[in-house]
Design a protein around this motif. Structure first.
Motif, PDB file in Angstrom:
ATOM      1  N   LEU A   1      37.091  45.273  42.412  1.00 27.05           N
ATOM      2  CA  LEU A   1      37.835  44.593  41.358  1.00 27.05           C
ATOM      3  C   LEU A   1      38.493  43.357  41.945  1.00 27.05           C
ATOM      4  CD1 LEU A   1      38.870  44.582  38.431  1.00 27.05           C
ATOM      5  CD2 LEU A   1      40.740  46.078  39.172  1.00 27.05           C
ATOM      6  N   LEU A   2      38.380  42.240  41.249  1.00 29.43           N
ATOM      7  CA  LEU A   2      39.036  41.011  41.674  1.00 29.43           C
ATOM      8  C   LEU A   2      40.480  41.017  41.207  1.00 29.43           C
ATOM      9  CD1 LEU A   2      36.225  38.409  40.849  1.00 29.43           C
ATOM     10  CD2 LEU A   2      36.495  39.897  42.857  1.00 29.43           C
ATOM     11  N   VAL A   3      41.359  40.403  41.986  1.00 29.15           N
ATOM     12  CA  VAL A   3      42.792  40.448  41.716  1.00 29.15           C
ATOM     13  C   VAL A   3      43.172  39.750  40.412  1.00 29.15           C
ATOM     14  CG1 VAL A   3      43.446  38.328  42.963  1.00 29.15           C
ATOM     15  CG2 VAL A   3      45.053  40.258  42.859  1.00 29.15           C
ATOM     16  N   ASP A   4      42.359  38.792  39.969  1.00 27.51           N
ATOM     17  CA  ASP A   4      42.756  37.957  38.834  1.00 27.51           C
ATOM     18  C   ASP A   4      42.181  38.394  37.497  1.00 27.51           C
ATOM     19  OD1 ASP A   4      40.137  37.234  39.308  1.00 27.51           O
ATOM     20  OD2 ASP A   4      40.510  35.072  39.376  1.00 27.51           O
TER      21      ASP A   4
ATOM     22  N   LEU B   1      38.294  48.885  45.801  1.00 23.84           N
ATOM     23  CA  LEU B   1      38.421  47.721  46.668  1.00 23.84           C
ATOM     24  C   LEU B   1      38.923  46.541  45.855  1.00 23.84           C
ATOM     25  CD1 LEU B   1      37.996  46.204  49.302  1.00 23.84           C
ATOM     26  CD2 LEU B   1      35.544  46.114  48.800  1.00 23.84           C
ATOM     27  N   VAL B   2      40.141  46.082  46.170  1.00 28.91           N
ATOM     28  CA  VAL B   2      40.737  44.921  45.510  1.00 28.91           C
ATOM     29  C   VAL B   2      40.568  43.705  46.416  1.00 28.91           C
ATOM     30  CG1 VAL B   2      42.839  43.876  44.574  1.00 28.91           C
ATOM     31  CG2 VAL B   2      42.483  46.351  44.364  1.00 28.91           C
ATOM     32  N   LEU B   3      39.944  42.668  45.883  1.00 29.07           N
ATOM     33  CA  LEU B   3      39.798  41.422  46.624  1.00 29.07           C
ATOM     34  C   LEU B   3      40.919  40.483  46.188  1.00 29.07           C
ATOM     35  CD1 LEU B   3      35.918  40.966  46.468  1.00 29.07           C
ATOM     36  CD2 LEU B   3      37.307  42.280  48.093  1.00 29.07           C
TER      37      LEU B   3
ATOM     38  N   ARG C   1      38.285  38.784  31.635  1.00 27.75           N
ATOM     39  CA  ARG C   1      38.691  37.383  31.737  1.00 27.75           C
ATOM     40  C   ARG C   1      39.455  37.187  33.047  1.00 27.75           C
ATOM     41  NH1 ARG C   1      41.912  35.191  26.816  1.00 27.75           N
ATOM     42  NH2 ARG C   1      42.187  37.426  26.727  1.00 27.75           N
ATOM     43  N   ASP C   2      39.133  36.109  33.748  1.00 25.77           N
ATOM     44  CA  ASP C   2      39.851  35.840  34.996  1.00 25.77           C
ATOM     45  C   ASP C   2      40.904  34.760  34.753  1.00 25.77           C
ATOM     46  OD1 ASP C   2      37.961  33.866  34.590  1.00 25.77           O
ATOM     47  OD2 ASP C   2      37.519  33.593  36.699  1.00 25.77           O
TER      48      ASP C   2
END
Length: 195
Positions: A100-103, A6-8, A181-182
């Protein structure tokens, strides 16, 4: 047992100055990197949640092999995207979802594989980074989806749920294979801030 990804990727990137899904990093868009990381990590299906700039992202991003869904309430924060993404996965036979976050382009397929190892409906797991910090990716077993959806608000995502269930949360060492790291501002792409 199938583990979904799942990508946010719905945010408007207020601090960055534009939606991060459309940011190019290392030769590809962040949304492409994140989805490919989950696919290469063994996740199937992979759901990508879009919101701000959803149409431009669809027009330019290579998201083949992914189920792309829209979050009409993206402006309310990441929690709404998590609810939308987990809702889309209810129609699958997945036993868990790796979020997983997009950044976070430094998260690797190996980190995804490690966090997903031993996945099951009752499992909660998160990547661990020194010195004793937990981060992404995060695995949410299917038994927890309703609880996460009920508590995911604003920009906290699953944080409140994971805090409430920390005794069950398995921390998986990933600092040797990934960097979570974002990229909050453009300077972060040049190695500016660790998030």
């Amino acid at each position: 047992m199938r583990v979904a990804g799942l990508v946010l990727a719905a945010g408007g990137g207020r601090r960055y100055g534009r939606p991060k899904a459309l940011v190019r990093h290392g030769g590809s868009l962040l949304v492409e990197r994140a989805s490919r990381t989950l696919i290469d990590g063994g996740c199937d299906p992979v759901v990508v949640v879009l919101g701000a700039a959803a149409d431009p992202v669809r027009a330019v991003a290579d998201l083949r092999g992914c189920l792309v869904v829209d979050n009409a309430d993206w402006v309310t924060g990441m929690g709404s995207s998590l609810r939308v993404g987990l809702g889309a996965l209810l129609a699958t036979d997945s036993v868990a979802a790796v979020v997983l976050l997009v950044d976070m382009p430094g998260v690797t397929a190996e980190a995804v594989r490690r966090v997903a190892a031993g996945a099951g409906p009752a499992v909660l797991a998160a990547a661990g980074y020194p010195p004793g910090r937990r981060g992404h990716p995060v695995l949410l077993g299917r038994d927890h989806w309703a609880g996460v959806r009920a508590t995911a608000r604003g920009d906290t995502g699953a944080a409140a749920y994971l805090r409430a269930h920390r005794a069950r949360l398995r921390i998986v060492t990933c600092g040797d294979v990934a960097d979570d790291r974002d990229l909050d501002v453009p300077a972060d792409q040049r190695g500016g801030r660790r998030g």
